[in-house]
Design a protein around this motif. Structure first.
Motif, PDB file in Angstrom:
ATOM      1  N   THR A   1       0.824  -1.211   0.000  1.00 30.31           N
ATOM      2  CA  THR A   1       0.000   0.000   0.000  1.00 30.31           C
ATOM      3  C   THR A   1       0.857   1.259   0.000  1.00 30.31           C
ATOM      4  N   GLY A   2       1.885   1.275   0.808  1.00 28.09           N
ATOM      5  CA  GLY A   2       2.783   2.433   0.820  1.00 28.09           C
ATOM      6  C   GLY A   2       3.454   2.626  -0.524  1.00 28.09           C
TER       7      GLY A   2
ATOM      8  N   GLU B   1       0.904   4.031  -2.990  1.00 33.10           N
ATOM      9  CA  GLU B   1       0.691   5.444  -2.671  1.00 33.10           C
ATOM     10  C   GLU B   1       1.826   6.306  -3.223  1.00 33.10           C
ATOM     11  N   ARG B   2       3.058   5.878  -2.992  1.00 29.98           N
ATOM     12  CA  ARG B   2       4.216   6.635  -3.489  1.00 29.98           C
ATOM     13  C   ARG B   2       4.272   6.626  -5.011  1.00 29.98           C
TER      14      ARG B   2
ATOM     15  N   THR C   1       1.802   9.156  -6.491  1.00 34.23           N
ATOM     16  CA  THR C   1       2.356  10.507  -6.376  1.00 34.23           C
ATOM     17  C   THR C   1       3.450  10.736  -7.417  1.00 34.23           C
TER      18      THR C   1
ATOM     19  N   THR D   1      -6.356   3.390  -9.375  1.00 33.47           N
ATOM     20  CA  THR D   1      -5.923   2.202  -8.647  1.00 33.47           C
ATOM     21  C   THR D   1      -7.097   1.257  -8.421  1.00 33.47           C
TER      22      THR D   1
ATOM     23  N   LYS E   1      -7.769  -1.910  -5.618  1.00 30.96           N
ATOM     24  CA  LYS E   1      -7.256  -2.567  -4.419  1.00 30.96           C
ATOM     25  C   LYS E   1      -8.117  -3.783  -4.123  1.00 30.96           C
TER      26      LYS E   1
END
Length: 163
Positions: free
Chosen positions: A15-16, A19-20, A23, A34, A36
């Motif tokens: 998940t991190g 997210e990165r 961005t 996305t 999930k």
């Protein structure tokens, strides 16, 4: 629409990383959506809300709209979970869709891996994994990128999908 996945065991940093990546890639001027996957029942609604009450009353779909976003909730009501391709077909066109989860689906993926998880690499047995993003340098049958080097991982993904 091009798709690329991020997979791995629980607590591997998926998940991190997603997210990165969102961005980083949107910062390069590309549009990203996305998907999930959750293995458990998940709810984005809350008891007492009007939309929740509509669903509880038996509505198959509830669309909530506001000046800043809209969301469509679809109740399966015992029907099987739709295949990933059916879900992707519901998305608006974008440059890239990042898919978190769906370990066994056929789209290309990068595996997020953390040594502390103690889990073996999926890449050894999953030919859809094109690279591993790890906090160590595991013995892998595919390229290994540093888990914290988001720019390098984004560049790898964009090259893989031809963007």
């Amino acid at each position: 629409m091009r798709i690329f996945g991020v997979t791995g065991w629980k607590n591997s940093g998926k998940t991190g990383l997603v997210e990165r990546l969102v961005t980083e890639i949107t910062g390069r001027g590309l549009s990203v959506s996305t998907v999930k996957h959750a293995h458990h029942a998940t709810d984005i609604d809350h008891p007492g809300r009007d939309s929740y009450r509509h669903r509880q009353a038996g509505a198959v779909q509830v669309l909530v709209a506001s000046p800043v976003r809209w969301a469509l909730m679809h109740e399966l009501r015992g029907a099987p979970e739709p295949p990933l391709d059916d879900l992707l077909a519901r998305l608006s066109p974008v440059d890239l869709v990042l898919i978190e989860g769906y370990k066994t689906a056929t789209h290309p993926k990068i595996e997020a891996h953390r040594a502390e998880s103690g889990q073996p690499l999926l890449a050894h047995d999953n030919p859809t994994i094109r690279a591993v993003a790890s906090d160590t340098t595991p013995d892998a049958p595919v390229p290994v990128l540093p888990l914290d080097d988001t720019a390098a991982i984004a560049q790898f993904i964009l090259a893989e999908v031809g963007l």
